[in-house]
Each structure stands twice: as C-alpha cells, then as structure tokens.
Write a protein that holds these residues in place. Structure first.
Motif, PDB file in Angstrom:
ATOM      1  N   MET A   4       0.833  -1.207   0.000  1.00  0.00           N
ATOM      2  CA  MET A   4       0.000   0.000   0.000  1.00  0.00           C
ATOM      3  C   MET A   4       0.865   1.254   0.000  1.00  0.00           C
ATOM      4  O   MET A   4       0.541   2.247  -0.653  1.00  0.00           O
ATOM      5  N   ARG A   5       1.957   1.214   0.728  1.00  0.00           N
ATOM      6  CA  ARG A   5       2.863   2.368   0.742  1.00  0.00           C
ATOM      7  C   ARG A   5       3.573   2.530  -0.596  1.00  0.00           C
ATOM      8  O   ARG A   5       3.921   3.638  -0.996  1.00  0.00           O
ATOM      9  N   MET A   6       3.781   1.444  -1.299  1.00  0.00           N
ATOM     10  CA  MET A   6       4.437   1.502  -2.602  1.00  0.00           C
ATOM     11  C   MET A   6       3.547   2.189  -3.635  1.00  0.00           C
ATOM     12  O   MET A   6       4.042   2.839  -4.562  1.00  0.00           O
ATOM     13  N   CYS A   7       2.224   2.057  -3.456  1.00  0.00           N
ATOM     14  CA  CYS A   7       1.302   2.538  -4.479  1.00  0.00           C
ATOM     15  C   CYS A   7       0.090   3.216  -3.831  1.00  0.00           C
ATOM     16  O   CYS A   7      -1.035   2.716  -3.923  1.00  0.00           O
ATOM     17  N   PRO A   8       0.283   4.375  -3.196  1.00  0.00           N
ATOM     18  CA  PRO A   8      -0.838   5.052  -2.540  1.00  0.00           C
ATOM     19  C   PRO A   8      -1.791   5.677  -3.561  1.00  0.00           C
ATOM     20  O   PRO A   8      -1.394   5.935  -4.711  1.00  0.00           O
ATOM     21  N   PRO A   9      -3.049   5.905  -3.197  1.00  0.00           N
ATOM     22  CA  PRO A   9      -3.988   6.572  -4.113  1.00  0.00           C
ATOM     23  C   PRO A   9      -3.439   7.919  -4.579  1.00  0.00           C
ATOM     24  O   PRO A   9      -2.820   8.656  -3.811  1.00  0.00           O
ATOM     25  N   GLY A  10      -3.647   8.225  -5.846  1.00  0.00           N
ATOM     26  CA  GLY A  10      -3.131   9.459  -6.430  1.00  0.00           C
ATOM     27  C   GLY A  10      -1.803   9.295  -7.119  1.00  0.00           C
ATOM     28  O   GLY A  10      -1.345  10.209  -7.823  1.00  0.00           O
ATOM     29  N   SER A  11      -1.151   8.126  -6.971  1.00  0.00           N
ATOM     30  CA  SER A  11       0.125   7.889  -7.643  1.00  0.00           C
ATOM     31  C   SER A  11      -0.082   7.822  -9.148  1.00  0.00           C
ATOM     32  O   SER A  11      -1.119   7.373  -9.634  1.00  0.00           O
TER      33      SER A  11
END
Length: 457
Positions: A50-57
């Motif tokens: 989840m930290r690798m690909c947070p919303p808005g990325s």
C-alpha cells in the motif's frame, strides 16, 4: 520464426514495479475515463504494498518498452486469503473532468470545439497540460455575430531624414552645463552632419471586436460535470475528448480531441479460419464474440425539421433513411420518427436520419476478436514488424465462420494477463460505415494535417 513474447511493465511514479502478478488495462475511444487494474504480490506485508502505491500515484503501462496508458491510482482491494496480494485500480486523466462539477454557469457566444475542450480541461482545474487536436475539432461549435466599436488611435514615428550629403559621425564637444546647472560641464558626443530628426504623428480609425452575440449560445449549467458539458456539443460536432499518452509515461495531463477516422488503410489482419496455413502477416484469432440483434433497431428512420419563417411561414422538412438489413430481420417494417426543429433543410434531415440508423447499429451489433498469448500483431505490409493495436485504427478481418471479409474500425482494446485467464488481447471492432457523427454530411475523409498542439504552462 516465432516473434519473442511481449513484455508488459507497470510504472508507479516513474519506477518499474518488479512484483507484478496480474493486469487488465482497457483503451476505449467512446468511453471516458479509461480504466485499468493490476495486482501486486510479494513476501512483504500488505502495508508495504500500500505504501508503494498510494492513491493518487501516477501509473503507466508499457508494452515492449512503449508507453500505452497513463493515469492515476484510485485505490486498492484485497480479497481472499493466502499469499500477500493487493489489486489496485486506476483511471486516466479524464477522471478529473468526470469528478469536477461546474459551479458558475458559463455562456459561449463564439467558440470552436477545440476551444470548448480547452475550457472544460482548464475549468476542471487541470494544471499544466497539452491538448492535441485535428481538423474536426477546429470547426465552430457556435458562431456569433461580432459586436464592434470604433476607436481612433495615434502613433508617433521618429526618423532621421537626410537633408544634405551624409557624412561620417564626428566627435564634438558640446556644453551640457545649462542642463546640469553647471556652466563648466561638457560632454563628448558623436553627431552626423547633414541629417535632421523628423517626428510624424499618424491617426487612424480602427474597428475592434468587443464580443459576440449568438441567437442560440452554448450554455454550461451549474451542477453538471465538465465532461458532460463538453459532450453535449462534442456529440453534435462529432468529436470526442480523450486522454492522450506521454511517451515517457511521466506526464498524465495530455489530452486529444478529434473525430474517428474509419477510412484509413488497414494496418493489421485478423484471421478466423479452419484452414491449416496462416499467412505470416496475419494473426489467428479465437472464435469471436459477436452481438447481432434487432433490439432497438428500425427499418425506416424519419426526421422532421422546420424551414422558413417570417411572412412566408414555416414549412416542414422531411428526411428519410431506409435500413434494408434491419427490414430483412423483422416480421414487419418498423418506423422511427424524430422531431428535430434545429434541422433546416432536406440534406440535414436525411443525414440526421442516417445518423440515427448508425447509432442503433452500433448499439446492437459488435464484433470482439481475441488474440491469444500476445499484445502485438504483425503489420500487413511487413510481417517482421509488429504493432500494438489501438483505438482509431483499422484492421482487415477475414472470418470464414461468419462470412466477414473487409476492413473494420477498432473502438476498444483490452490487454489482460492473469494466472487463471492467461494472456490475451481483446479487440472490439465496428463496421466503418457506422461511424456517422456530427450534424454535417461526412461522405469524405476529414482532411488530417499534422495534429495541432495547445500547451498551457
């Protein structure tokens, strides 16, 4: 010789993801925004993913090193148990025009379709962006009558007019003490003898456009999204606003506005046959998914408009289009009648009737072909070169099972890979004769010079 397998990469904020398990990405010409999903898995925790690909990325999809899709992560979902794996969803830049709503009503008295697209993009709050447009988008969406006023402007020109034989500059000592309040101040200046300075003032009356006045201006209402506001006039003009692609996969704010081109040359060849031999420049597809129903279709289309006015009175305008294909599939003829007050002559009425038929054909018949194991197809002209199918391209289809043999226009492409479903490319195609849009006759290809770009920075 078999071509090497296609390689698909997912980039998150410009960095390649190494733990990609599954992906499903869709490119559609008529649907906005386009969507994708991808599943990441690793021996790490779900929190790490989840930290690798947070919303808005920013997320980009590459096929064989070529960027095909750019958008933003919406969020994630985890279903089931077992090894750590999270499925992320994303949408392209058009999502901003779907989310943002108009707060203050806006009126356009004179604008092209391209200008309306720019107004929608900037009104939705999109930052620095690039818009590519073709000739179809340069047509007027509304043409107002200019409101002008006249003004008198003046301009003074200063010139050195030669009144005698010109001589080279000479250095002279000139007293400047009087100007400086010091009688002993001197300056060295270069002067040219035989010349004098002449000042000329010219006055001119000019007419300037202050604004435009239109009988039926375009109005964007408060509460509607910027995409729906644009689509009302984009559909009338036969143009579509879509997200574009940055070749580097870093800039998501690229857009395209234009009309589909079903009259271009076929670039690839799809083949469905029971014959053993397949030409090198063709790709063998799985049995297609075909929808061919008479639901919602009619055998005759009638459009009723109005012409004239004033002392001569109004006269009814009637346009007709017959669909023999639909008639052959119905027990009895079925007529659809539409009143269109904006239609002013028979040519427009006939075209609008043809457009109604094309809309119902597209809604009730479609052709989906699946290319197994690959995301690329060989070019017809050179089988050694492979291309990635994309919307608004044309391919030749020969389907011996269903009696199809001719060019078809690509509306939608879907790339998929999963453990259970395998790897494939799904291509949705439309009969080019059903690409009838706008309110003007489209019997010849639109002149397509190099696309014009608008960049806001």
């Amino acid at each position: 010789m078999t071509a090497p397998l296609d390689i698909v990469d997912i980039l998150i904020n410009g960095k390649v993801v190494l733990n990609l398990k599954e992906y499903d990405v869709t490119f559609s010409y008529f649907t906005a925004p386009n969507t994708m999903s991808f599943t990441l898995g690793s021996g790490a925790t779900a929190l790490d993913l989840m930290r690798m690909c947070p919303p808005g990325s920013t997320v980009a999809v590459r096929v064989n090193g070529m960027v095909q899709w750019v958008g933003f992560v919406d969020g994630f979902e985890r279903v089931g148990t077992g090894a750590t794996g999270i499925t992320f969803t994303a949408r392209d830049a058009m999502v901003q025009l779907v989310r943002a709503h108009i707060e203050d009503e806006r009126t356009f008295n004179n604008a092209t379709l391209e200008q309306l697209a720019i107004a929608a993009i900037e009104g939705a709050g999109v930052p620095d962006h690039t818009l590519f447009s073709d000739a179809a988008a340069w047509r007027s969406a509304v043409t107002g009558v200019p409101i002008t006023d006249t003004q008198t402007v003046s301009k003074t020109f200063t010139s050195g007019k030669i009144v005698g034989k010109p001589n080279p500059p000479e250095v002279r000592i000139v007293s400047s003490g009087e100007a400086q309040g010091d009688p002993f101040a001197f300056d060295l200046v270069a002067v040219r003898t035989g010349t004098t300075t002449v000042e000329t003032t010219q006055k001119k009356t000019v007419t300037r456009i202050k604004s435009f006045k239109a009988d039926k201006p375009i109005k964007w209402e408060a509460g509607e999204t910027y995409l729906s506001a644009f689509k009302k006039d984009g559909d009338l003009g036969g143009v579509f606003l879509r997200a574009g692609v940055d070749p580097d996969g870093l800039d998501p704010w690229i857009f395209e506005v234009g009309a589909p081109d079903g009259q271009q040359q076929a670039k690839f060849w799809l083949l469905n046959t029971r014959r053993e031999n397949t030409p090198e420049n063709a790709v063998l597809v799985l049995p297609p998914q075909i929808r061919y129903v008479m639901t919602g279709r009619h055998s005759e289309y009638v459009v009723l408009g109005q012409a004239g006015g004033g002392k001569d009175g109004r006269k009814q305008v009637r346009g007709v289009f017959l669909d023999p294909e639909a008639l052959s599939g119905m027990p009895l003829p079925a007529k659809r009648v539409v009143k269109a007050p904006q239609v002013k002559n028979t040519r427009q009425a006939n075209f609008r009737a043809r457009k109604l038929c094309a809309e119902e054909r597209r809604a009730n018949r479609s052709f989906v072909f699946v290319v197994p194991h690959r995301h690329t197809v060989p070019l017809i002209e050179n089988a050694k070169i492979r291309m990635i199918p994309a919307p608004d391209t044309v391919g030749h289809v020969r389907d011996d099972e269903h009696g199809i043999n001719g060019p078809m226009w690509v509306e939608r492409v879907r790339h998929h890979s999963s453990a259970n479903g395998g790897t494939f490319t799904e291509i949705t195609m439309i009969d080019p004769t059903d690409l009838v849009f706008g309110d003007d006759e489209i019997t010849a290809p639109i002149t397509r010079p190099a696309k014009k770009g608008h960049k806001r920075s």
